[in-house]
Design a protein around this motif. Sequence first.
Motif, PDB file in Angstrom:
ATOM      1  N   THR A 150       0.258  27.096  -9.235  1.00  0.00           N
ATOM      2  CA  THR A 150       0.378  27.865  -7.994  1.00  0.00           C
ATOM      3  C   THR A 150      -0.899  28.631  -7.697  1.00  0.00           C
ATOM      4  O   THR A 150      -1.297  28.764  -6.536  1.00  0.00           O
ATOM      5  CB  THR A 150       1.569  28.835  -8.090  1.00  0.00           C
ATOM      6  OG1 THR A 150       2.751  28.095  -8.396  1.00  0.00           O
ATOM      7  CG2 THR A 150       1.757  29.586  -6.785  1.00  0.00           C
ATOM      8  N   ARG A 151      -1.577  29.107  -8.736  1.00  0.00           N
ATOM      9  CA  ARG A 151      -2.799  29.875  -8.524  1.00  0.00           C
ATOM     10  C   ARG A 151      -3.912  29.016  -7.919  1.00  0.00           C
ATOM     11  O   ARG A 151      -4.849  29.556  -7.318  1.00  0.00           O
ATOM     12  CB  ARG A 151      -3.270  30.491  -9.844  1.00  0.00           C
ATOM     13  CG  ARG A 151      -2.414  31.646 -10.318  1.00  0.00           C
ATOM     14  CD  ARG A 151      -3.228  32.572 -11.210  1.00  0.00           C
ATOM     15  NE  ARG A 151      -3.728  31.880 -12.381  1.00  0.00           N
ATOM     16  CZ  ARG A 151      -3.111  31.860 -13.555  1.00  0.00           C
ATOM     17  NH1 ARG A 151      -1.962  32.480 -13.703  1.00  0.00           N
ATOM     18  NH2 ARG A 151      -3.642  31.214 -14.589  1.00  0.00           N
ATOM     19  N   LYS A 179      -3.645  29.499  -3.932  1.00  0.00           N
ATOM     20  CA  LYS A 179      -3.458  30.843  -3.385  1.00  0.00           C
ATOM     21  C   LYS A 179      -4.758  31.338  -2.776  1.00  0.00           C
ATOM     22  O   LYS A 179      -5.816  31.223  -3.386  1.00  0.00           O
ATOM     23  CB  LYS A 179      -2.995  31.822  -4.469  1.00  0.00           C
ATOM     24  CG  LYS A 179      -1.512  31.732  -4.785  1.00  0.00           C
ATOM     25  CD  LYS A 179      -1.113  32.838  -5.739  1.00  0.00           C
ATOM     26  CE  LYS A 179       0.393  32.816  -6.005  1.00  0.00           C
ATOM     27  NZ  LYS A 179       0.793  33.903  -6.933  1.00  0.00           N
ATOM     28  N   SER A 180      -4.657  31.890  -1.570  1.00  0.00           N
ATOM     29  CA  SER A 180      -5.833  32.492  -0.944  1.00  0.00           C
ATOM     30  C   SER A 180      -6.111  33.848  -1.567  1.00  0.00           C
ATOM     31  O   SER A 180      -5.195  34.556  -1.987  1.00  0.00           O
ATOM     32  CB  SER A 180      -5.601  32.642   0.566  1.00  0.00           C
ATOM     33  OG  SER A 180      -5.377  31.398   1.170  1.00  0.00           O
ATOM     34  N   ASN A 181      -7.357  34.195  -1.632  1.00  0.00           N
ATOM     35  CA  ASN A 181      -7.758  35.472  -2.207  1.00  0.00           C
ATOM     36  C   ASN A 181      -7.740  36.550  -1.131  1.00  0.00           C
ATOM     37  O   ASN A 181      -8.497  36.478  -0.161  1.00  0.00           O
ATOM     38  CB  ASN A 181      -9.155  35.370  -2.816  1.00  0.00           C
ATOM     39  CG  ASN A 181      -9.209  34.381  -3.959  1.00  0.00           C
ATOM     40  OD1 ASN A 181      -8.351  34.393  -4.824  1.00  0.00           O
ATOM     41  ND2 ASN A 181     -10.200  33.510  -3.951  1.00  0.00           N
ATOM     42  N   THR A 182      -6.868  37.507  -1.290  1.00  0.00           N
ATOM     43  CA  THR A 182      -6.784  38.610  -0.336  1.00  0.00           C
ATOM     44  C   THR A 182      -7.923  39.591  -0.590  1.00  0.00           C
ATOM     45  O   THR A 182      -8.067  40.102  -1.713  1.00  0.00           O
ATOM     46  CB  THR A 182      -5.441  39.347  -0.470  1.00  0.00           C
ATOM     47  OG1 THR A 182      -4.379  38.417  -0.317  1.00  0.00           O
ATOM     48  CG2 THR A 182      -5.326  40.440   0.589  1.00  0.00           C
ATOM     49  N   ASN A 197      -8.503  26.198  -4.032  1.00  0.00           N
ATOM     50  CA  ASN A 197      -9.052  27.463  -3.541  1.00  0.00           C
ATOM     51  C   ASN A 197     -10.444  27.824  -4.055  1.00  0.00           C
ATOM     52  O   ASN A 197     -10.833  28.983  -4.037  1.00  0.00           O
ATOM     53  CB  ASN A 197      -8.097  28.616  -3.860  1.00  0.00           C
ATOM     54  CG  ASN A 197      -7.912  28.819  -5.353  1.00  0.00           C
ATOM     55  OD1 ASN A 197      -8.542  28.168  -6.183  1.00  0.00           O
ATOM     56  ND2 ASN A 197      -7.034  29.743  -5.706  1.00  0.00           N
ATOM     57  N   ASN A 227      -5.374  26.271   3.322  1.00  0.00           N
ATOM     58  CA  ASN A 227      -4.051  25.906   2.826  1.00  0.00           C
ATOM     59  C   ASN A 227      -3.313  25.196   3.947  1.00  0.00           C
ATOM     60  O   ASN A 227      -2.697  25.816   4.804  1.00  0.00           O
ATOM     61  CB  ASN A 227      -3.286  27.152   2.368  1.00  0.00           C
ATOM     62  CG  ASN A 227      -2.031  26.804   1.604  1.00  0.00           C
ATOM     63  OD1 ASN A 227      -1.540  25.675   1.659  1.00  0.00           O
ATOM     64  ND2 ASN A 227      -1.496  27.760   0.870  1.00  0.00           N
ATOM     65  N   LYS A 282       1.361  19.257  -4.804  1.00  0.00           N
ATOM     66  CA  LYS A 282       1.375  20.252  -3.732  1.00  0.00           C
ATOM     67  C   LYS A 282       2.089  19.713  -2.498  1.00  0.00           C
ATOM     68  O   LYS A 282       2.715  20.471  -1.749  1.00  0.00           O
ATOM     69  CB  LYS A 282      -0.068  20.635  -3.374  1.00  0.00           C
ATOM     70  CG  LYS A 282      -0.226  21.522  -2.163  1.00  0.00           C
ATOM     71  CD  LYS A 282      -1.691  21.714  -1.827  1.00  0.00           C
ATOM     72  CE  LYS A 282      -1.894  22.486  -0.545  1.00  0.00           C
ATOM     73  NZ  LYS A 282      -3.332  22.609  -0.188  1.00  0.00           N
TER      74      LYS A 282
END
Length: 380
Positions: A69-70, A73-76, A255, A290, A354
């Motif tokens: 999952t990581r 994931k987008s980096n906030t 990502n 994504n 995915k």
Amino acid sequence: MGSCGGEQEMKPDSSEPEADRPDVRDCPPPGSSAGAGDHPTPKLLLHDLLDVSSALNEAAGAIVDDSFTRCFKSNTPEPWNWNIYLFPLWCFGVLVRYLILFPARVIILAMGHIIFFSSFFSVHFLLQRQRVLRGKIQRFLAELLCCFYVASWTGVIKYHGPLPSLRPNQVFVANHTSMIDFIILEQVTPFAIIMQKHPGWVGVLQNFIMETVGGICFNRGEAKDREVVGEKLKNHVQGSDNNPLLIFPEGTCVNNQYSVMFKKGAFELDCAVCPVAIKYNKIFVDAFWNSKKQSFTKHLVRLMTSWAVVCDVWYLEPQTRRPDETAIEFSERVRDIICARAGLKKVPWDGYLKHSRPGPKLRERKQQSYAESFLQLLEK
């Protein structure tokens, strides 16, 4: 003498050997009658349950460390406008990006499309008999359109190493973060690319670009498309006049912090494999797309409303398959080279998970392993 149901419970001696301790199966369930020779109930530990099946062990490991999952994931970004001194500067920056830079970038991108399509159709109809000249002009137009796209993000791209040249029996492979990976590479070299079919205006533009550079489109869900693509790959690589072939062997966007498994198709062509490492600097914007949560239009708007897209591209040394090396081992060796250069973490996951659920064969193997583990437990 105590029993499992007695008033006084005996505590097992900590110094007692593990083999001499009572088995939990020897103790009746709570509320049942117990004999005088019964033993106290020990506590069930977590590792005892996980030892029952590898499937349970993998499930617990996935909960603790979900590296799959990581990968998507987008980096906030961390907030920096948290006090009264910085907040006015942040507001000023928002006004500049949305009211000045964004409209100017939309105009730049619109001009690029007008120039591309008007010139493309003119060349297509006026130079029908001069196929070679028409192809060169159309490839130049494709590179020009990519330059307009990079300008619309204020792209700051730094290329390292010798640029690709037109040679037979070679294929370029790169890590994949977004569809803009192709645009960044295409603006300096007319790559032919293998790409998933997209709907909407992206699909229309994709068809023009594919026709210009000689790319190959496929549908990820069609098994027949994969067979056809494999044959087209071999024919394209062997052609001396074809554009260099670019493949993203991960098969999906990651990502830019991790790298999922490479598909082995690009490494079975019996040709030189040229690794390309792409690394984005997230100081202004996260370039990860994504596609499950965001359309490419929204992704493009996010890039165009940022300050800039900063990226480094490394063209690395070509690699050839060793005599005693399988295609999978070759792909892992090339992936190691790309990850080392771009600073990516390798994970042993298939990126296609995915987009789709695990296949029936994988589920059957897990069910069989689960059943065998319980049968072995019952036979003890």
